[in-house]
Design a protein around this motif. Sequence first.
Motif, PDB file in Angstrom:
ATOM      1  N   UNK A 285       0.833  -1.207   0.000  1.00  0.00           N
ATOM      2  CA  UNK A 285       0.000   0.000   0.000  1.00  0.00           C
ATOM      3  C   UNK A 285       0.867   1.255   0.000  1.00  0.00           C
ATOM      4  N   UNK A 286       2.005   1.202   0.679  1.00  0.00           N
ATOM      5  CA  UNK A 286       2.852   2.391   0.814  1.00  0.00           C
ATOM      6  C   UNK A 286       3.409   2.895  -0.504  1.00  0.00           C
ATOM      7  N   UNK A 287       3.637   1.985  -1.459  1.00  0.00           N
ATOM      8  CA  UNK A 287       4.207   2.433  -2.735  1.00  0.00           C
ATOM      9  C   UNK A 287       3.635   1.715  -3.955  1.00  0.00           C
ATOM     10  N   UNK A 288       2.546   0.945  -3.758  1.00  0.00           N
ATOM     11  CA  UNK A 288       2.020   0.153  -4.860  1.00  0.00           C
ATOM     12  C   UNK A 288       0.627   0.527  -5.324  1.00  0.00           C
ATOM     13  N   UNK A 289       0.112   1.669  -4.865  1.00  0.00           N
ATOM     14  CA  UNK A 289      -1.213   2.080  -5.319  1.00  0.00           C
ATOM     15  C   UNK A 289      -1.125   2.518  -6.787  1.00  0.00           C
ATOM     16  N   UNK A 290      -2.154   2.269  -7.605  1.00  0.00           N
ATOM     17  CA  UNK A 290      -2.100   2.612  -9.030  1.00  0.00           C
ATOM     18  C   UNK A 290      -2.007   4.113  -9.257  1.00  0.00           C
ATOM     19  N   UNK A 291      -1.545   4.495 -10.443  1.00  0.00           N
ATOM     20  CA  UNK A 291      -1.236   5.901 -10.711  1.00  0.00           C
ATOM     21  C   UNK A 291      -2.475   6.792 -10.787  1.00  0.00           C
ATOM     22  N   UNK A 292      -3.664   6.220 -10.911  1.00  0.00           N
ATOM     23  CA  UNK A 292      -4.876   7.055 -10.924  1.00  0.00           C
ATOM     24  C   UNK A 292      -5.398   7.338  -9.516  1.00  0.00           C
ATOM     25  N   UNK A 293      -4.772   6.770  -8.513  1.00  0.00           N
ATOM     26  CA  UNK A 293      -5.210   6.927  -7.118  1.00  0.00           C
ATOM     27  C   UNK A 293      -4.463   8.078  -6.469  1.00  0.00           C
ATOM     28  N   UNK A 294      -5.165   8.938  -5.747  1.00  0.00           N
ATOM     29  CA  UNK A 294      -6.615   9.027  -5.529  1.00  0.00           C
ATOM     30  C   UNK A 294      -7.300   9.732  -6.686  1.00  0.00           C
ATOM     31  N   UNK A 295      -8.505   9.338  -6.995  1.00  0.00           N
ATOM     32  CA  UNK A 295      -9.209   9.884  -8.158  1.00  0.00           C
ATOM     33  C   UNK A 295     -10.244  10.934  -7.791  1.00  0.00           C
ATOM     34  N   UNK A 296     -10.520  11.122  -6.493  1.00  0.00           N
ATOM     35  CA  UNK A 296     -11.604  11.997  -6.079  1.00  0.00           C
ATOM     36  C   UNK A 296     -11.147  13.457  -6.004  1.00  0.00           C
TER      37      UNK A 296
END
Length: 302
Positions: A285-296
């Motif tokens: 979670x610390x460095x593996x969230x996708x590049x569109x996150x956060x989208x809000x």
Amino acid sequence: MAYTTIKYDVADGILTITLSRPEKLNAFTGEMMAELIDAFDKADADDAVRAIIVTGDGRAFCAGADLSQGAKTFDYDNRKDAPRSEHGSPVREDGSVDYSHPAVRDGGGRVTLRIFKSLKPVIAAVNGPAVGIGVTMQLAMDIRLASEDAKFGFVFARRGIVPEAASSYFLPKLVGISQALEWCYSGRVFGAQEAKDGGLVRSVHKADELLPAAYALAREIADNTAPVSVALTRQMMWRMLGADNPMEAHKIDSRAIYARGRAGDAREGVVSFLEKRPAVYPDKVSDGMPDFFPWWDEREYR
């Protein structure tokens, strides 16, 4: 931050946050607000934390706001411990109020909004009385389990105030508008079985079985799922509660499925299933969230 009103304990991937002012039935204060926000910040940054359990120390979960200020409890302009921002008072020289001022913000709402943004699943183990902010802080948690000793109360109208902690958003979504209004209009305190019947809690347990049940649920999540997938799922589900069209969900689903399908977790999930072995998910979670996150909307309160 050193904690004095909560306990923070991590063991085997599960963080237990314990509200800990037992002599005051864990009544909520500005200090507890700051410590809870810091604890969720700390948990999101720690890949060793896979799930969070929130419970109370002693015989209560949280008895609501600390009322030791008496008649000034909710009058922040006149309280001795009233929070003051670097910008000073929200009251203008002419006596009018700047309602956009940071000092106007509700402390309970700061907590629930931080829990809302959590990247880790959150389970409430309600061990005793939970009224006022003691119950509204739970509404942004994902799953609520209650002891037979638990009691709940949206008591605001009986104190001359209104529901806080963003509960006007969360509560009707959890239990429906009619049930939410009945509990808030009456302000009465009710038991764990009524809370379960009304959809507020998932299950009711004997006192000594409450935490084991919560840990078993947290353990199932921690041992079997990809943490990035859980983090995304949590935000997708909560934020789509406010979507005005299923196309909004389709947009996020599509981005997430595409991004996750290219990641190591998806390969490991399939291969481990085919090889009939436990999965070892590589993404963090610390460095593996996708590049569109956060989208809000990034203009929301921080």
